[in-house]
Design a protein around this motif. Structure first.
Motif, PDB file in Angstrom:
ATOM      1  N   LEU A  53      85.893 -29.528   9.672  1.00 55.83           N
ATOM      2  CA  LEU A  53      84.488 -29.842   9.908  1.00 55.83           C
ATOM      3  C   LEU A  53      83.821 -28.781  10.781  1.00 55.83           C
ATOM      4  CD1 LEU A  53      84.598 -33.709  10.448  1.00 55.83           C
ATOM      5  CD2 LEU A  53      83.260 -32.516   8.710  1.00 55.83           C
ATOM      6  N   LYS A  54      84.506 -28.372  11.845  1.00 57.33           N
ATOM      7  CA  LYS A  54      83.869 -27.405  12.756  1.00 57.33           C
ATOM      8  C   LYS A  54      83.653 -26.058  12.072  1.00 57.33           C
ATOM      9  CE  LYS A  54      87.648 -24.903  14.921  1.00 57.33           C
ATOM     10  NZ  LYS A  54      88.242 -24.377  16.144  1.00 57.33           N
ATOM     11  N   LEU A  55      84.580 -25.686  11.174  1.00 57.48           N
ATOM     12  CA  LEU A  55      84.475 -24.382  10.514  1.00 57.48           C
ATOM     13  C   LEU A  55      83.471 -24.376   9.372  1.00 57.48           C
ATOM     14  CD1 LEU A  55      88.264 -23.413  10.372  1.00 57.48           C
ATOM     15  CD2 LEU A  55      86.506 -22.329  11.790  1.00 57.48           C
ATOM     16  N   TYR A 181      85.933 -43.950  20.191  1.00 60.32           N
ATOM     17  CA  TYR A 181      86.280 -43.185  18.997  1.00 60.32           C
ATOM     18  C   TYR A 181      85.523 -43.783  17.807  1.00 60.32           C
ATOM     19  CZ  TYR A 181      89.877 -40.487  21.368  1.00 60.32           C
ATOM     20  OH  TYR A 181      90.535 -39.604  22.195  1.00 60.32           O
ATOM     21  N   CYS A 182      84.569 -43.002  17.302  1.00 64.12           N
ATOM     22  CA  CYS A 182      83.629 -43.515  16.303  1.00 64.12           C
ATOM     23  C   CYS A 182      83.826 -42.801  14.965  1.00 64.12           C
ATOM     24  CB  CYS A 182      82.189 -43.317  16.775  1.00 64.12           C
ATOM     25  SG  CYS A 182      81.853 -44.024  18.417  1.00 64.12           S
ATOM     26  N   PHE A 183      83.917 -43.596  13.903  1.00 61.30           N
ATOM     27  CA  PHE A 183      84.111 -43.076  12.556  1.00 61.30           C
ATOM     28  C   PHE A 183      83.003 -43.601  11.656  1.00 61.30           C
ATOM     29  CE2 PHE A 183      88.104 -43.385  14.781  1.00 61.30           C
ATOM     30  CZ  PHE A 183      88.782 -42.217  14.467  1.00 61.30           C
ATOM     31  N   HIS A 184      82.194 -42.690  11.121  1.00 58.27           N
ATOM     32  CA  HIS A 184      81.114 -43.063  10.205  1.00 58.27           C
ATOM     33  C   HIS A 184      80.226 -44.160  10.789  1.00 58.27           C
ATOM     34  CE1 HIS A 184      82.757 -40.531   7.027  1.00 58.27           C
ATOM     35  NE2 HIS A 184      83.946 -41.005   7.341  1.00 58.27           N
ATOM     36  N   GLY A 185      79.838 -43.975  12.049  1.00 58.89           N
ATOM     37  CA  GLY A 185      78.898 -44.895  12.674  1.00 58.89           C
ATOM     38  C   GLY A 185      79.487 -46.190  13.165  1.00 58.89           C
ATOM     39  N   HIS A 186      80.801 -46.269  13.260  1.00 56.83           N
ATOM     40  CA  HIS A 186      81.451 -47.493  13.735  1.00 56.83           C
ATOM     41  C   HIS A 186      82.473 -47.135  14.804  1.00 56.83           C
ATOM     42  CE1 HIS A 186      82.850 -51.622  13.642  1.00 56.83           C
ATOM     43  NE2 HIS A 186      84.097 -51.197  13.498  1.00 56.83           N
ATOM     44  N   TRP A 246      76.018 -42.997  14.355  1.00 51.07           N
ATOM     45  CA  TRP A 246      75.594 -43.213  12.969  1.00 51.07           C
ATOM     46  C   TRP A 246      75.343 -41.865  12.287  1.00 51.07           C
ATOM     47  CZ3 TRP A 246      71.411 -42.087   9.882  1.00 51.07           C
ATOM     48  CH2 TRP A 246      71.336 -42.795   8.671  1.00 51.07           C
ATOM     49  N   GLY A 247      75.926 -41.706  11.101  1.00 50.41           N
ATOM     50  CA  GLY A 247      75.700 -40.503  10.305  1.00 50.41           C
ATOM     51  C   GLY A 247      76.719 -39.402  10.508  1.00 50.41           C
ATOM     52  N   PHE A 248      77.634 -39.573  11.460  1.00 46.26           N
ATOM     53  CA  PHE A 248      78.654 -38.553  11.712  1.00 46.26           C
ATOM     54  C   PHE A 248      80.017 -39.041  11.214  1.00 46.26           C
ATOM     55  CE2 PHE A 248      75.612 -37.904  15.289  1.00 46.26           C
ATOM     56  CZ  PHE A 248      75.166 -36.645  14.918  1.00 46.26           C
ATOM     57  N   PRO A 249      80.795 -38.194  10.521  1.00 47.37           N
ATOM     58  CA  PRO A 249      82.134 -38.597  10.086  1.00 47.37           C
ATOM     59  C   PRO A 249      83.007 -39.020  11.255  1.00 47.37           C
ATOM     60  CG  PRO A 249      81.498 -36.516   9.061  1.00 47.37           C
ATOM     61  CD  PRO A 249      80.469 -36.813  10.110  1.00 47.37           C
ATOM     62  N   PHE A 250      82.894 -38.280  12.354  1.00 49.89           N
ATOM     63  CA  PHE A 250      83.603 -38.625  13.584  1.00 49.89           C
ATOM     64  C   PHE A 250      82.847 -38.049  14.769  1.00 49.89           C
ATOM     65  CE2 PHE A 250      86.179 -37.315  17.167  1.00 49.89           C
ATOM     66  CZ  PHE A 250      86.833 -38.497  17.485  1.00 49.89           C
ATOM     67  N   VAL A 251      82.813 -38.809  15.842  1.00 53.79           N
ATOM     68  CA  VAL A 251      82.356 -38.303  17.127  1.00 53.79           C
ATOM     69  C   VAL A 251      82.903 -39.226  18.204  1.00 53.79           C
ATOM     70  CG1 VAL A 251      80.167 -39.598  17.127  1.00 53.79           C
ATOM     71  CG2 VAL A 251      80.374 -37.495  18.482  1.00 53.79           C
ATOM     72  N   ARG A 252      83.276 -38.645  19.319  1.00 60.18           N
ATOM     73  CA  ARG A 252      83.674 -39.471  20.458  1.00 60.18           C
ATOM     74  C   ARG A 252      82.471 -39.605  21.377  1.00 60.18           C
ATOM     75  NH1 ARG A 252      87.568 -36.910  24.538  1.00 60.18           N
ATOM     76  NH2 ARG A 252      85.629 -36.726  25.727  1.00 60.18           N
ATOM     77  N   GLY A 288      92.963 -39.806  11.081  1.00 57.66           N
ATOM     78  CA  GLY A 288      92.561 -38.925   9.992  1.00 57.66           C
ATOM     79  C   GLY A 288      92.162 -39.682   8.752  1.00 57.66           C
ATOM     80  N   SER A 289      92.832 -40.811   8.476  1.00 54.79           N
ATOM     81  CA  SER A 289      92.501 -41.606   7.295  1.00 54.79           C
ATOM     82  C   SER A 289      91.132 -42.266   7.391  1.00 54.79           C
ATOM     83  CB  SER A 289      93.569 -42.687   7.087  1.00 54.79           C
ATOM     84  OG  SER A 289      93.501 -43.691   8.096  1.00 54.79           O
ATOM     85  N   MET A 290      90.579 -42.323   8.616  1.00 54.55           N
ATOM     86  CA  MET A 290      89.275 -42.958   8.833  1.00 54.55           C
ATOM     87  C   MET A 290      88.129 -41.978   8.662  1.00 54.55           C
ATOM     88  SD  MET A 290      90.151 -45.277  12.196  1.00 54.55           S
ATOM     89  CE  MET A 290      91.537 -46.420  12.216  1.00 54.55           C
ATOM     90  N   VAL A 291      88.449 -40.682   8.559  1.00 48.45           N
ATOM     91  CA  VAL A 291      87.388 -39.662   8.445  1.00 48.45           C
ATOM     92  C   VAL A 291      87.199 -39.321   6.972  1.00 48.45           C
ATOM     93  CG1 VAL A 291      86.695 -37.320   9.042  1.00 48.45           C
ATOM     94  CG2 VAL A 291      87.948 -38.721  10.712  1.00 48.45           C
TER      95      VAL A 291
END
Length: 291
Positions: A53-55, A181-186, A246-252, A288-291
């Motif tokens: 994602l970062k790259l 630890y947030c995955f797809h807005g959750h 909300w709207g991000f695949p992952f963010v802490r 990883g399975s949550m992203v």
């Protein structure tokens, strides 16, 4: 696996390499940490997916860059209708030499906006070595933080020094820090540190019902009847983390739970530079399975 430290010379080498090839830099850093190359074509772990994602996405995402910027993210928090969670701003400076110490309150938190750990917590301005603090801020301000680990979301951030209100206790204790630890807005879970005051910090993951999740070493080693008191406002904090992620695949999403309410800390898109070798392999796969 033991943490493989990077020397100052190595750090400077990797920083220089970032200017030529963030991908090669990333692959070499991963190899140094894990003894293998990352699978960036078909990633399965959280580390690998965040590196991809970062790259490939964060380098061009203005929204991610905005939210990684500890100053501009405040605008995003307001846009999400959560202005009440923001700490008050005491001052903003472009350079360390611009700091007007006399104009600052007795206690405050000072930080650069473009990385992590570039902060000074001042509980008493009368006891602060202002010359040393200025030198430290100048030193941090010269560092190319994004380049050390090719964290491209920080590249191009307009550097600012932010001075915020102090939100620790009158006794000088830091506020309780909760990392969601947030995955797809959750917000799936929250990491909590216990025992820091006693000098033996332990980290535990809890689900939304604040039940212990045995997905890290401290959690697995905890007694069968282990628990921590459920914090006040934890449900509110989970909901705030949902809205911000909300709207991000992952963010802490890092939040503080204070006597005055939930306070925003920061949003982190690549925790531990997405090179976390302390996370259990099975948990890295689970996340990883949550992203």
């Amino acid at each position: 696996m033991k943490k493989k430290k990077i020397s100052k010379a190595e750090r400077n080498f990797f920083a220089l390499l970032s200017f030529f090839s963030p991908r090669i830099n990333t692959e070499l850093l991963f190899f140094k940490k894990f003894g293998r190359l990352p699978d960036l074509k078909n990633p399965v772990t959280l580390n690998e997916k965040l590196l991809k994602l970062k790259l490939e996405e964060y380098r061009d995402s203005e929204l991610v860059r905005k939210c990684a910027d500890k100053y501009r993210v405040r605008e995003y928090v307001r846009e999400r209708g959560l202005e009440s969670c923001l700490n008050a701003i005491e001052a903003v400076y472009d350079r360390a030499e611009d700091i007007d110490w006399d104009a600052l309150p007795h206690s405050f938190a000072m930080k650069w906006n473009f990385g992590c750990s570039y902060n000074i917590i001042c509980r008493s301005k009368d006891q602060l070595d202002k010359k040393a603090a200025k030198r430290q801020m100048e030193k941090w301000g010269r560092e190319p933080f994004w380049a050390y680990y090719s964290e491209l979301q920080y590249r191009g951030v307009d550097k600012k020094i932010i001075v915020e209100e102090y939100i620790g206790s009158p006794e000088g204790l830091p506020p309780e820090d909760y990392k969601f630890y947030c995955f797809h807005g959750h917000a799936r879970c929250v990491m909590v540190c216990a025992g820091r005051e006693e000098g033996w910090p332990r980290f535990y993951f809890f689900d939304r019902k604040f039940q212990l999740m045995r997905i890290n070493r401290d959690g697995k080693e905890a007694p069968d009847d282990f628990s921590l008191p459920k914090p006040q406002r934890i449900e509110e904090a989970f909901e705030i983390a949902d809205r911000l992620s909300w709207g991000f695949p992952f963010v802490r999403v890092d939040l503080y739970l204070t006597e005055r309410g939930v306070r925003f800390g920061e949003m982190t898109f690549t925790p531990s530079a997405a090179l976390d070798n302390k996370r259990l392999p099975e948990t890295d796969l689970l996340f990883g399975s949550m992203v």
